[in-house]
Design an enzyme around this catalytic site. Structure first.
Site: not given
Length: 389
Positions: A10, A106-107
């Site tokens: 993350d 974003d993860e």
């Protein structure tokens, strides 16, 4: 699928970290990324950890954030740049394993079971974390576990720039004492229902029993019970990410529309359809994309960032109408399309409720939930939200 080694990676305060990577003068300073930053009604969508320590907790109105942190620096979002950096981030991850499943911009999850090559998982995680930081300037947290749920839980515990291992044998000691809302996938309303059943902790969920949870919460009750025992058989599936990058619908109008009033019922319908599919897939949309096809067959697409990740039809419709008003050039329209983009799993995002409107939010959620239950029981056309001019 025993003995798997799953990483959840993350990126920390992604938008703010990208801005700091591009402008080193921002590093170490309280920074917020806010839509309509020049207007007091702007919403903070991301804040640096320095800003969070000062009480800036996205999503909040910009005026409230500045009140909490008078020295707050503000930048408007640059979504093309964020997508570019996200692509580079996932390039790094795919160089480590053939099994990468993006969850959002974003993860993502990595199945490292066959890709450690004799190295210790923590050592590999440290090398990935350092490479992302060195090559992109982006800090990330990494959770390591035997399944996706435990890996995700672990990464949430160590931010920023943390690495945490959570094993199945640790579940009773580390997870069970926690409040039930700490479990990934349990929102405020589900937590409220659980408390009505005297279920306060994750351990209480484990003790309550699978059958009784299913009778109250349906299939999600079964998933809840399994997570409480640290069970999660979902594979890391690269193809599943392709399925859920976006959820959208379009409609060709029976007659060309010449006014916003003509298009309003279509926007209402599309908003409902998108919201229904978001709920069905158990995801939120972080943004909306509007497609307009004119009678000349010229087609344009415009996108907007939502004030917070969501799936309720009312906010989707409101934002879609605003996007239509600013995008339509006044020509005759033959087709409209609406798509939820940058999807996020439910449980990975929250909405901060306003002191003066939280009751309205709850009532709206209750109405939507009743409609969804009726549709699941009697079919999607059995009942729908009404449209009023």
């Amino acid at each position: 699928m025993s003995h798997r080694i799953i990483f959840h990676i993350d990126l920390n305060s992604f938008y703010a970290s990208v801005e700091a990577a591009d402008d080193p003068s921002l590093k170490g300073k309280p920074l917020a990324i806010a839509g309509n930053a020049k207007k007091r009604k702007g919403i903070v969508v991301t804040a640096s950890y320095e800003a969070k320590k000062m009480g800036v907790k996205p999503p909040v109105p910009l005026w409230e954030a500045k009140k909490a942190c008078p020295d707050l620096l503000v930048r408007e979002p640059r979504f093309p740049r964020y997508r570019e950096m996200s692509a580079k981030f996932f390039e790094v991850l795919r160089s480590k394993t053939g099994l990468v499943e993006p969850v959002s911009i974003d993860e993502g999850y990595l199945d490292m079971t066959k890709y450690l090559y004799g190295k210790h998982p923590v050592a590999v995680a440290q090398s990935i974390q350092q490479e992302v930081l060195d090559t992109l300037g982006l800090p990330c947290s990494i959770g390591i576990g035997p399944n996706k749920f435990l890996a995700k839980t672990a990464s949430d515990w160590k931010k920023p720039l943390g690495i945490k291992v959570l094993r199945k044998r640790d579940v009773q000691r580390l997870l069970w004492p926690l409040p039930c809302e700490e479990m990934h996938g349990i929102g405020a309303r589900t937590a409220e229902k659980l408390k009505q059943l005297s279920i306060e902790t994750i351990g209480d969920i484990a003790a309550y029993g699978e059958d009784k949870l299913k009778s109250t919460f349906g299939s999600s009750g079964g998933r809840m019970f399994e997570k409480a025992w640290g069970i999660d058989s979902r594979p890391v599936d690269p193809e599943s990410a392709e399925e859920f990058k976006s959820i959208g619908h379009s409609r060709t109008l029976p007659e060309d529309a010449v006014s916003l009033q003509d298009m309003a019922p279509v926007i209402h319908l599309l908003s409902n359809l998108v919201a229904q599919r978001l709920h069905k897939k158990y995801v939120y949309a972080s943004g909306l994309q509007l497609t307009i096809r004119y009678s000349t067959w010229e087609t344009i697409q415009r996108s907007i960032r939502l004030p917070y990740p969501l799936s309720d039809h009312q906010t989707i419709e409101s934002c879609a109408k605003e996007l239509l008003e600013t995008s339509w050039n006044g020509d005759r329209v033959r087709l409209l399309g609406l798509t939820g983009i940058d999807l996020i799993e439910k449980g990975s995002a929250v909405k901060q409720l306003d002191l003066f409107s939280y009751q309205k939010d709850k009532e709206e959620w209750d109405r939507d939930e009743h409609v969804r239950q009726l549709q699941e029981r009697f079919g999607p056309t059995a009942v729908r939200r009404g449209y009023y001019k």
